[in-house]
Every structure is written in C-alpha cells, then in structure tokens.
Write an enzyme that holds these catalytic residues in place. Structure first.
Site, PDB file in Angstrom:
ATOM      1  N   SER A 190       4.449  45.374 -45.665  1.00 30.89           N
ATOM      2  CA  SER A 190       4.661  45.666 -47.451  1.00 30.89           C
ATOM      3  C   SER A 190       3.031  46.029 -47.371  1.00 30.89           C
ATOM      4  O   SER A 190       2.421  45.568 -48.891  1.00 30.89           O
ATOM      5  CB  SER A 190       4.333  43.627 -47.431  1.00 30.89           C
ATOM      6  OG  SER A 190       3.656  42.835 -45.823  1.00 30.89           O
ATOM      7  N   ASP A 220       5.353  40.769 -39.259  1.00 30.99           N
ATOM      8  CA  ASP A 220       6.012  40.684 -39.867  1.00 30.99           C
ATOM      9  C   ASP A 220       7.386  40.443 -40.263  1.00 30.99           C
ATOM     10  O   ASP A 220       8.947  40.547 -40.001  1.00 30.99           O
ATOM     11  CB  ASP A 220       6.464  42.675 -39.927  1.00 30.99           C
ATOM     12  CG  ASP A 220       5.553  43.790 -40.105  1.00 30.99           C
ATOM     13  OD1 ASP A 220       4.502  43.328 -41.503  1.00 30.99           O
ATOM     14  OD2 ASP A 220       5.066  44.112 -39.295  1.00 30.99           O
ATOM     15  N   GLU A 221       7.313  38.721 -39.393  1.00 32.18           N
ATOM     16  CA  GLU A 221       8.278  37.588 -38.947  1.00 32.18           C
ATOM     17  C   GLU A 221       9.016  36.825 -40.422  1.00 32.18           C
ATOM     18  O   GLU A 221      10.214  36.364 -40.080  1.00 32.18           O
ATOM     19  CB  GLU A 221       8.149  37.185 -37.820  1.00 32.18           C
ATOM     20  CG  GLU A 221       7.413  38.017 -36.872  1.00 32.18           C
ATOM     21  CD  GLU A 221       5.934  37.869 -36.615  1.00 32.18           C
ATOM     22  OE1 GLU A 221       5.605  37.980 -35.574  1.00 32.18           O
ATOM     23  OE2 GLU A 221       5.410  37.205 -37.774  1.00 32.18           O
ATOM     24  N   HIS A 246       1.827  39.259 -47.277  1.00 31.60           N
ATOM     25  CA  HIS A 246       3.210  37.514 -47.131  1.00 31.60           C
ATOM     26  C   HIS A 246       3.572  38.489 -48.327  1.00 31.60           C
ATOM     27  O   HIS A 246       3.240  38.032 -49.530  1.00 31.60           O
ATOM     28  CB  HIS A 246       2.551  36.556 -47.229  1.00 31.60           C
ATOM     29  CG  HIS A 246       1.797  36.654 -45.880  1.00 31.60           C
ATOM     30  ND1 HIS A 246       1.113  34.757 -45.030  1.00 31.60           N
ATOM     31  CD2 HIS A 246       1.709  37.292 -44.584  1.00 31.60           C
ATOM     32  CE1 HIS A 246       1.210  34.947 -44.497  1.00 31.60           C
ATOM     33  NE2 HIS A 246       0.889  36.305 -44.138  1.00 31.60           N
ATOM     34  N   GLY A 286       5.608  34.617 -44.733  1.00 30.50           N
ATOM     35  CA  GLY A 286       5.372  34.404 -46.153  1.00 30.50           C
ATOM     36  C   GLY A 286       6.360  33.674 -46.656  1.00 30.50           C
ATOM     37  O   GLY A 286       5.637  32.941 -47.691  1.00 30.50           O
TER      38      GLY A 286
END
Length: 448
Positions: A317, A23-24, A51, A27
């Site tokens: 997400s 989750d950095e 992403h 994307g």
C-alpha cells in the site's frame, strides 16, 4: 457483523499485532474495533507501513496517523516508540483534512518521539543502492537510520524543536558525522545544514498544539474508563529481535513493544489480537519457507501463488511492490503466538481462497534432515526450511461477506478449525471481505 452491535466492558485495552511479515489486514480490523475504543495508539515504526481501510466503499491509506482518525470523537496518539517525519505527517494531515476529517484537534504526539531528518533518508537510500543485489528491501524513508540515531543517543526528538539553539547545535554535530558517511563512504551528496535547520524549525509551531505527554494522557484517560486500542505496524516476523534477521524492520513489532513505545505498564494490556492472513505474503528480500510465487525469482512462480497474489491484490500500500505469496505457515504462526502472548486470532482474506481445488497448510519443516515444528530464529536456518504440508479440500462456494461461522462452507470451517488446533489458540474473528462489516465475530477482544 457490525461492530456497533456489541456491548463491551469499559477501561479495557487491546493490542493488535501482525503475526506474519506485515500486510495481514490490520487496518480493517483496527477500524472495526475502533467502534469500541476511545483512543487508538501507534507505538512503533514510521511512515514505512500503510494501513488500508475500506469505509463505505471508499479506500483510505494511512501511513503514520492511527486508523482511529476516521472515527469522529476518537483520540489518536503517536507514541515515543514511533519515528516521525514531520513532512510525511503534515502531508497525511492535509490529505485527511481535504477529505473533511478533523485531525489536529484529536491527534496527540509524544514529546519524546524521535524525528526523521533529511540525512536519515539520504543514508537509507545510499546504503540500499550500495548493497546492490544484497539489498534488504528498505522503503528508503529513513526509518532505520533514525532508529540508529535514537539508540546511539544522538537522535533529535520532537521536544527539541521547541529549543532552537539546542536543536541547531545538535543538528550541526549530527551532520558533521552523517555527511562524512554520505560523502566519503556512500559517495553521495552532503546534506545542507542551514536548509535542514530552517525546514525542521518551520514545523515547530504547527506541531506544538499536538505535542503532549502521551504516556500520562493514556494513563489518565484509561483510568477514567476509556478503552484503548494499540495499533501495531509491520508484523512479528519483521521484528528487529524476533524476525528473520537481518531481513527485518528497525523496530520491535511485537505486542510487548506497546508498553515501551507508548509508555504504559504491561498490566494495562488486557488482550492481544494476532492478525493472520489465510495464506502468507512477504515484501522484499528474506527467507519464506512456504513461498509459491515471487515475481523476481523464476524458480518461485507456481500458478497458484500468482492466483493468490492477483485475487488478493497483493501489492504494497505504500511501496506498490508486488508481494511474494505462499501457503499459511502454522509453524511461523506458533512462533508469533508465543512471542506476543496472543489471546486470539483474526483470520483475514479467507475469501481469497474461494474456488481453489485444494488448500495447503504448512505445519512444520524439515531442516537438515530433522523435523522442526517452530520457525527457527536465524535467516540462514529459515532459508533451509523445507515445508511439511497438510492438504485440505477446497471450497467452491463464495465466502465473501459472510457474517456467521455456521454459514461458511463446510470445507472452509474444517480448514479454520485445523488452524486453531495447530496454533493452540482460538480464532476469535474472521474477515470475509475488505469492507469493515464483512466480518465474523466469535469472541470480542474488548469483552474477553
């Protein structure tokens, strides 16, 4: 800065990896870099990681198909290191094509990619339910059990779908084993052979035009001058070998996995871009030394942590789970940099820190009374880590949309400069908002 404004060198390959627990913001950065790539490659994981892209103000979440699919003319590859759910794949293809995106003419799937079958999902969900409070935090999509079958040499591959008799024989053998586990150990219903066979074989003709020797194709297009972008999923600290085991995913999330998971030689990887948020998050169970907020843990609910989660919109997400939040952990970051051989960092979500009175950076730990400057390897030792912080003055000015380093608030630059110093490598990119052009470029990965 607009990515299209930069001239780059041909025939170069860049790997994008997360340096935290996923989750950095990979994307967005992959999408930005794709302006200079002719191919984007997924090399591990499955549809368990989403992403998120914001293009022209429109939000798109991709779980399996590489982010480059949003760029007309860019080829997208799913390598042999991925585990593939045909159902999830065609659902995603349908969503994209309904939005006017050409997918099937640009998507290439390795014939050696392992399939996710219904019994993998049943086992995944059954095990997690059985664990109760000791659950790992799996998404329940069958990714782990599919990798188990691959390593046990009983996995079914995409290429097997094109030989129905062999597929049926191996499926029956697998179900004899897995249905015993499902009914006798997990206490859930068996998976029906004929229904599974009919469903899986129904995908064969739809998959066939996209299936190819991805390793060979990547070699050929790169030799002809194409730039390739290898898109990692999850993050280094979730890696099956190098993460906070056993609270990890079931694949290798590190840069080195791009070679095995796509079938390219290591000398073909020219630059490794490590993505890190300006703070840390984690989803699900597992130790988190710099944690400030966990919705499920009353002892970890500091107001600043909730603010980071709220401002940063920290919800998974794919799963929708609230993410746990904490200060940036430079000792964990150093571990990731060493494992991946990171060439440069991209700092994302800097704007989430806007308005804070002070910002903290974890630079090491106290573990059993000893000073430690690198994240330990085992989960039990990581759980005993007491963070050692450096404190910085915050900044009241907004960083949203800033595209030049010198226009950042002085205190923000001081924070980023210290992160570079502690990490031991440069920050080459800074993301100052969700839109692709809200980006500061200091050194271009395709030019280094």
């Amino acid at each position: 800065m607009s990515a299209s404004a930069v001239n780059v060198n041909p025939g170069r390959n860049v790997v994008v990896v997360g340096t935290q627990w996923g989750d950095e913001g990979k994307g967005k950065i992959v999408d930005w870099l794709t302006d200079h790539a002719q191919g984007v490659v997924r090399f591990q994981g499955g549809h368990n990681a989403g992403h998120t892209l914001i293009i022209g103000g429109k939000k798109t979440i991709l779980r399996l198909i590489p982010s480059g699919i949003m760029h007309p003319g860019v080829a997208c590859y799913i390598g042999n290191g991925v585990v593939l759910s045909p159902e999830a794949l065609f659902k995603e293809i349908g969503e994209l094509e309904a939005a006017g995106v050409d997918v099937q003419n640009r998507l290439f799937i390795s014939e050696a990619t392992t399939l996710i079958l219904p019994y993998h999902i049943a086992i995944d969900q059954g095990r997690e339910a059985r664990r109760g409070a000791g659950k790992i935090g799996t998404t329940g999509r069958g990714i782990g059990p599919a990798y188990e079958d691959k390593v046990a040499r009983r996995g079914l591959r995409v290429q097997d779908l094109f030989e129905p008799e062999i597929f049926a024989e191996r499926l029956r053998e697998n179900l004899d084993y897995h249905n015993f586990v499902l009914t006798q150990y997990l206490g859930v219903a068996a998976v029906d052979f004929q229904q599974t066979l009919d469903t899986m074989l129904s995908y064969a003709d739809r998959l066939r035009p996209m299936v190819t020797d991805v390793s060979r194709r990547l070699y050929d297009v790169n030799a002809a001058g194409s730039n390739l972008l290898f898109e990692g999923a999850q993050g280094t600290l979730l890696d099956i070998d190098h993460g906070t085991y056993p609270f990890v995913t079931s694949s290798n999330c590190v840069a080195g996995a791009a070679t095995a998971g796509a079938g390219v030689g290591p000398q073909k990887l020219n630059y490794i871009l490590g993505i890190t948020k300006a703070y840390c998050t984690r989803v699900g169970s597992g130790p988190f030394p710099s944690e400030l907020y966990d919705a499920d843990n009353a002892a970890r609910q500091e107001a600043i942590g909730l603010e980071l989660a709220t401002v940063g919109k920290e919800f998974g997400s794919v799963t929708g789970r609230p993410r746990r939040t904490g200060w940036l952990d430079a000792a964990a970051l150093r571990r990731s940099i060493q494992i991946n051989g990171v060439s440069g960092l991209c700092m994302t979500k800097l704007d989430v820190l806007d308005g804070l009175d002070e910002v903290k950076l974890c630079v090491g730990y106290k573990v059993d009374g000893k000073n430690v400057d690198l994240l330990p390897r085992g989960a039990s030792e990581v759980a005993r880590c007491e963070p050692v912080y450096e404190t910085f003055a915050g900044w009241k000015e907004s960083t949203v949309g800033i595209k030049e380093w010198d226009k950042l608030p002085a205190n923000a630059r001081a924070y980023l400069s210290r992160v570079q110093e502690v990490a031991g490598i440069p920050i080459d990119m800074v993301s100052t908002g969700p839109d692709r052009d809200e980006t500061i470029l200091l050194r271009h990965p395709f030019k280094v």
